[in-house]
Design a protein around this motif. Structure first.
Motif, PDB file in Angstrom:
ATOM      1  N   TRP A  45     -13.583   9.070   4.597  1.00 31.71           N
ATOM      2  CA  TRP A  45     -13.054   8.209   3.529  1.00 31.71           C
ATOM      3  C   TRP A  45     -14.089   8.194   2.416  1.00 31.71           C
ATOM      4  CZ3 TRP A  45     -10.410   2.891   4.769  1.00 31.71           C
ATOM      5  CH2 TRP A  45      -9.881   2.330   3.585  1.00 31.71           C
ATOM      6  N   HIS A 101      -5.022  -6.593  -0.743  1.00 33.73           N
ATOM      7  CA  HIS A 101      -6.014  -5.506  -0.739  1.00 33.73           C
ATOM      8  C   HIS A 101      -6.564  -5.294   0.669  1.00 33.73           C
ATOM      9  CE1 HIS A 101      -7.057  -5.786  -5.333  1.00 33.73           C
ATOM     10  NE2 HIS A 101      -5.861  -5.260  -5.092  1.00 33.73           N
ATOM     11  N   ALA A 151      -6.461  -1.860   2.888  1.00 36.71           N
ATOM     12  CA  ALA A 151      -7.642  -1.273   3.525  1.00 36.71           C
ATOM     13  C   ALA A 151      -7.427  -1.140   5.029  1.00 36.71           C
ATOM     14  CB  ALA A 151      -8.870  -2.139   3.244  1.00 36.71           C
ATOM     15  N   MET A 165      -8.101   2.952  -3.788  1.00 33.59           N
ATOM     16  CA  MET A 165      -9.145   2.564  -2.842  1.00 33.59           C
ATOM     17  C   MET A 165      -9.899   3.772  -2.274  1.00 33.59           C
ATOM     18  SD  MET A 165      -7.283  -0.625  -0.907  1.00 33.59           S
ATOM     19  CE  MET A 165      -8.807  -1.558  -0.719  1.00 33.59           C
ATOM     20  N   TRP A 206       0.837  -1.182   0.000  1.00 30.11           N
ATOM     21  CA  TRP A 206       0.000   0.000   0.000  1.00 30.11           C
ATOM     22  C   TRP A 206       0.884   1.249   0.000  1.00 30.11           C
ATOM     23  CZ3 TRP A 206       1.305   2.584   4.459  1.00 30.11           C
ATOM     24  CH2 TRP A 206       1.792   1.818   5.517  1.00 30.11           C
ATOM     25  N   HIS A 220      -7.693   2.262   7.329  1.00 31.80           N
ATOM     26  CA  HIS A 220      -8.562   2.426   8.500  1.00 31.80           C
ATOM     27  C   HIS A 220      -7.736   2.756   9.742  1.00 31.80           C
ATOM     28  CE1 HIS A 220     -12.039   2.219  10.971  1.00 31.80           C
ATOM     29  NE2 HIS A 220     -11.623   1.167  11.654  1.00 31.80           N
TER      30      HIS A 220
END
Length: 272
Positions: free
Chosen positions: A215, A192, A196, A239, A133, A200
């Motif tokens: 978001w 993925h 995520a 994302m 990421w 968060h």
């Protein structure tokens, strides 16, 4: 089982039976949990009061196992009290009070602050430590460029002088990009999920640091024009964006008296 019946059962089981207490004692004897469990572990077991022969112990164990199996409830057992104090623990309190803030003030964390927060959230669960990421900082005129890319992706034609104001709802946007790495042991979906999770955790870290976050994503997030603007590789997935800014004072004043209930956690728990 109805909620009413479940409530009656929990009330009946508040004083945990000796079998349950012994099980809890065995699990918590290392003293690594709350004070209630340490106190329970220090209490003498029902089987400690008198010596028994091996035959008696075996018979007692079989009897307890059968009794435990016969009385085992369907679903999780909530009869043992919790040692968790959400209000007293700052991390748990931040998690439980977090809210998405749609209208943000103009103040934002600086880039050095972002670096420190992202450093902290890099502890996210990450199979084989691939770090799949990354974040892209979007400030100032770059927000207008994002608006133009969204208009192109949506085939929106505006009048002269008009702009897409959606990316201007915050002074700072952070684009979250999932960047899967080639690894035969870690499928793309799992990477993925890690990305995520990093997003968060960063939301929570910003909230705990005093910043509001929203978001946002949408159907145009991974359209070609938007992907080009973010210089995404073919394997990468955008994302969405974290919209970041100050929490307005009027909203801060409402937070202590917020009546928004958290969902019933029992709907998320079950046993095999």
């Amino acid at each position: 089982m109805s909620k009413k019946a479940g409530k009656k059962r929990r009330q009946k089981d508040v004083g945990a039976c000796d079998v349950t207490r012994d099980r809890v004692r065995a699990h918590f004897l290392d003293g690594q949990t709350g004070p209630w469990a340490r106190k329970l572990g220090a209490e003498p077991s029902a089987t400690d009061s008198a010596p028994s022969t091996d035959a008696e112990a075996s018979a007692s164990s079989s009897s307890e196992t059968a009794a435990s199996a016969a009385s085992r409830p369907v679903g999780p057992d909530y009869s043992v009290p919790s040692s968790i104090d959400i209000v007293a623990d700052p991390v748990l309190h931040a998690i439980s009070t977090r809210r998405s803030i749609s209208k943000l003030g103009p103040e934002t964390p600086n880039d050095a602050d972002l670096r420190e927060l992202i450093h902290a959230v890099s502890s996210v669960a990450d199979h084989r430590g691939l770090k799949p990421w990354r974040f892209i900082i979007i400030r100032g005129h770059d927000r207008n460029r994002l608006g133009e890319a969204l208009d192109e992706a949506g085939n929106v034609q505006r009048k002269t002088g008009e702009i897409n104001e959606k990316p201007l709802r915050a002074e700072l946007l952070l684009a979250l990009v999932a960047s899967p790495q080639d690894n035969p042991k870690v499928p793309e979906w799992e990477q993925h999920a890690t990305a995520a999770g990093a997003g968060h955790l960063l939301e929570l870290a910003l909230w705990q640091a005093g910043w509001g976050v929203m978001w946002r994503s949408g159907n145009l997030t991974n359209e070609p024009a938007v992907r080009r603007l973010h210089r995404l590789k073919e394997s990468e997935l955008l994302m969405g964006w974290l919209y970041i800014g100050a929490v307005p004072e009027r909203y801060r004043q409402r937070l202590p008296n917020s009546t928004r209930p958290l969902p019933d956690p029992e709907q998320f728990l079950d046993t095999l």
